[in-house]
Write a protein that holds these residues in place. Structure first.
Motif, PDB file in Angstrom:
ATOM      1  N   ILE A 229       0.854  -1.195   0.000  1.00 53.02           N
ATOM      2  CA  ILE A 229       0.000   0.000   0.000  1.00 53.02           C
ATOM      3  C   ILE A 229       0.886   1.240   0.000  1.00 53.02           C
ATOM      4  N   ILE A 230       1.812   1.293   0.945  1.00 55.82           N
ATOM      5  CA  ILE A 230       2.872   2.302   0.890  1.00 55.82           C
ATOM      6  C   ILE A 230       4.002   1.610   0.128  1.00 55.82           C
ATOM      7  N   PRO A 231       4.299   2.089  -1.072  1.00 59.26           N
ATOM      8  CA  PRO A 231       5.230   1.374  -1.939  1.00 59.26           C
ATOM      9  C   PRO A 231       6.579   1.077  -1.299  1.00 59.26           C
ATOM     10  N   PHE A 232       7.079  -0.084  -1.636  1.00 54.38           N
ATOM     11  CA  PHE A 232       8.395  -0.527  -1.195  1.00 54.38           C
ATOM     12  C   PHE A 232       9.442   0.532  -1.539  1.00 54.38           C
ATOM     13  N   ALA A 233       9.296   1.165  -2.687  1.00 53.60           N
ATOM     14  CA  ALA A 233      10.244   2.187  -3.142  1.00 53.60           C
ATOM     15  C   ALA A 233      10.310   3.383  -2.206  1.00 53.60           C
ATOM     16  N   HIS A 234       9.238   3.615  -1.430  1.00 50.15           N
ATOM     17  CA  HIS A 234       9.194   4.740  -0.490  1.00 50.15           C
ATOM     18  C   HIS A 234       9.375   4.281   0.953  1.00 50.15           C
ATOM     19  N   GLY A 235       9.886   3.081   1.138  1.00 50.37           N
ATOM     20  CA  GLY A 235      10.142   2.602   2.490  1.00 50.37           C
ATOM     21  C   GLY A 235       9.024   1.764   3.077  1.00 50.37           C
ATOM     22  N   GLY A 236       8.014   1.432   2.271  1.00 48.45           N
ATOM     23  CA  GLY A 236       6.915   0.597   2.753  1.00 48.45           C
ATOM     24  C   GLY A 236       7.422  -0.779   3.143  1.00 48.45           C
TER      25      GLY A 236
ATOM     26  N   LEU B  86      -3.814  -7.456  -1.986  1.00 48.20           N
ATOM     27  CA  LEU B  86      -3.738  -8.180  -3.247  1.00 48.20           C
ATOM     28  C   LEU B  86      -4.334  -7.307  -4.331  1.00 48.20           C
ATOM     29  N   ALA B  87      -3.723  -7.306  -5.491  1.00 49.57           N
ATOM     30  CA  ALA B  87      -4.215  -6.495  -6.607  1.00 49.57           C
ATOM     31  C   ALA B  87      -3.971  -7.242  -7.903  1.00 49.57           C
ATOM     32  N   HIS B  88      -4.748  -6.870  -8.925  1.00 52.69           N
ATOM     33  CA  HIS B  88      -4.465  -7.393 -10.257  1.00 52.69           C
ATOM     34  C   HIS B  88      -3.065  -6.930 -10.653  1.00 52.69           C
ATOM     35  N   LYS B  89      -2.385  -7.739 -11.411  1.00 50.41           N
ATOM     36  CA  LYS B  89      -1.048  -7.363 -11.877  1.00 50.41           C
ATOM     37  C   LYS B  89      -1.100  -6.043 -12.640  1.00 50.41           C
ATOM     38  N   THR B  90      -2.113  -5.883 -13.496  1.00 46.67           N
ATOM     39  CA  THR B  90      -2.217  -4.649 -14.289  1.00 46.67           C
ATOM     40  C   THR B  90      -2.488  -3.436 -13.397  1.00 46.67           C
ATOM     41  N   CYS B  91      -3.346  -3.602 -12.384  1.00 43.35           N
ATOM     42  CA  CYS B  91      -3.640  -2.493 -11.460  1.00 43.35           C
ATOM     43  C   CYS B  91      -2.389  -2.106 -10.679  1.00 43.35           C
ATOM     44  N   ASN B  92      -1.673  -3.115 -10.208  1.00 43.22           N
ATOM     45  CA  ASN B  92      -0.456  -2.871  -9.446  1.00 43.22           C
ATOM     46  C   ASN B  92       0.590  -2.169 -10.318  1.00 43.22           C
ATOM     47  N   ASN B  93       0.713  -2.589 -11.572  1.00 43.22           N
ATOM     48  CA  ASN B  93       1.668  -1.949 -12.483  1.00 43.22           C
ATOM     49  C   ASN B  93       1.272  -0.505 -12.785  1.00 43.22           C
ATOM     50  N   GLN B  94      -0.026  -0.230 -12.874  1.00 46.68           N
ATOM     51  CA  GLN B  94      -0.479   1.143 -13.126  1.00 46.68           C
ATOM     52  C   GLN B  94      -0.254   2.032 -11.919  1.00 46.68           C
ATOM     53  N   LYS B  95      -0.423   1.459 -10.739  1.00 42.99           N
ATOM     54  CA  LYS B  95      -0.223   2.223  -9.502  1.00 42.99           C
ATOM     55  C   LYS B  95       1.233   2.617  -9.345  1.00 42.99           C
ATOM     56  N   ARG B  96       2.119   1.689  -9.687  1.00 44.52           N
ATOM     57  CA  ARG B  96       3.567   1.881  -9.554  1.00 44.52           C
ATOM     58  C   ARG B  96       3.912   2.333  -8.143  1.00 44.52           C
ATOM     59  N   ALA B  97       4.641   3.437  -7.989  1.00 44.46           N
ATOM     60  CA  ALA B  97       5.052   3.898  -6.656  1.00 44.46           C
ATOM     61  C   ALA B  97       4.233   5.101  -6.201  1.00 44.46           C
ATOM     62  N   LYS B  98       3.023   5.247  -6.754  1.00 44.03           N
ATOM     63  CA  LYS B  98       2.179   6.383  -6.368  1.00 44.03           C
ATOM     64  C   LYS B  98       1.674   6.192  -4.941  1.00 44.03           C
ATOM     65  N   VAL B  99       1.637   7.284  -4.206  1.00 41.98           N
ATOM     66  CA  VAL B  99       1.149   7.237  -2.824  1.00 41.98           C
ATOM     67  C   VAL B  99       0.699   8.638  -2.419  1.00 41.98           C
ATOM     68  N   ASP B 100      -0.309   8.699  -1.579  1.00 41.82           N
ATOM     69  CA  ASP B 100      -0.742   9.973  -1.021  1.00 41.82           C
ATOM     70  C   ASP B 100       0.317  10.450  -0.030  1.00 41.82           C
TER      71      ASP B 100
END
Length: 138
Positions: free
Chosen positions: A82-89, A98-112
């Protein structure tokens, strides 16, 4: 006279919008620096997911992808931070979904930004005392 007021109102609105954008960018930069520091203090590592964890997430989510609210197909789903690994999640269950692969790829490292800031604060406060940096009051 009325035209001058309208012009001043428009200019004030434009100034406010620029200030908001500048302040938001400065805050985002500060939050990203906090994430970077936390990753140095206590780095997380990617890991393989236990079937038990995946099954529990699937049950809690009632088989739905939280990113698009449609049914998950187990062979095509991924564990998403939920908080992307790239940002220290981290890998704690409260940060996984759990998310669809396509949804997860679209989300990428976006976070509020505010969600990230709250998460980083919580994660820092839960570090073992010997891993925390002693802060000095100004």
């Amino acid at each position: 006279m009325e035209e001058d007021l309208i012009k001043r109102i428009n200019e004030t609105g434009q100034r406010a919008a620029r200030l908001k954008e500048q302040t938001s960018q400065e805050l985002w930069d500060l939050v990203m620096e906090c994430a970077s520091i936390l990753k140095e203090i206590h780095p997380t590592q990617r890991k393989l997911w236990l079937a038990e964890v995946v099954n529990e997430l699937y049950q809690v989510q009632k088989g739905l992808c939280p990113l698009c609210n449609t049914e998950l197909d187990p062979p095509l789903m991924q564990v998403d931070h939920i908080i992307p690994f790239a940002h220290g999640g981290g890998n704690e269950r409260s940060n996984l979904q759990l998310a669809h692969k396509t949804c997860n790829n679209q989300k990428r490292a976006k976070v509020d930004m505010m969600d990230l800031l709250k998460y980083l604060e919580c994660r820092y406060m839960n570090l073992p005392p010997n891993r925390r940096i002693r802060l000095i009051s100004p």
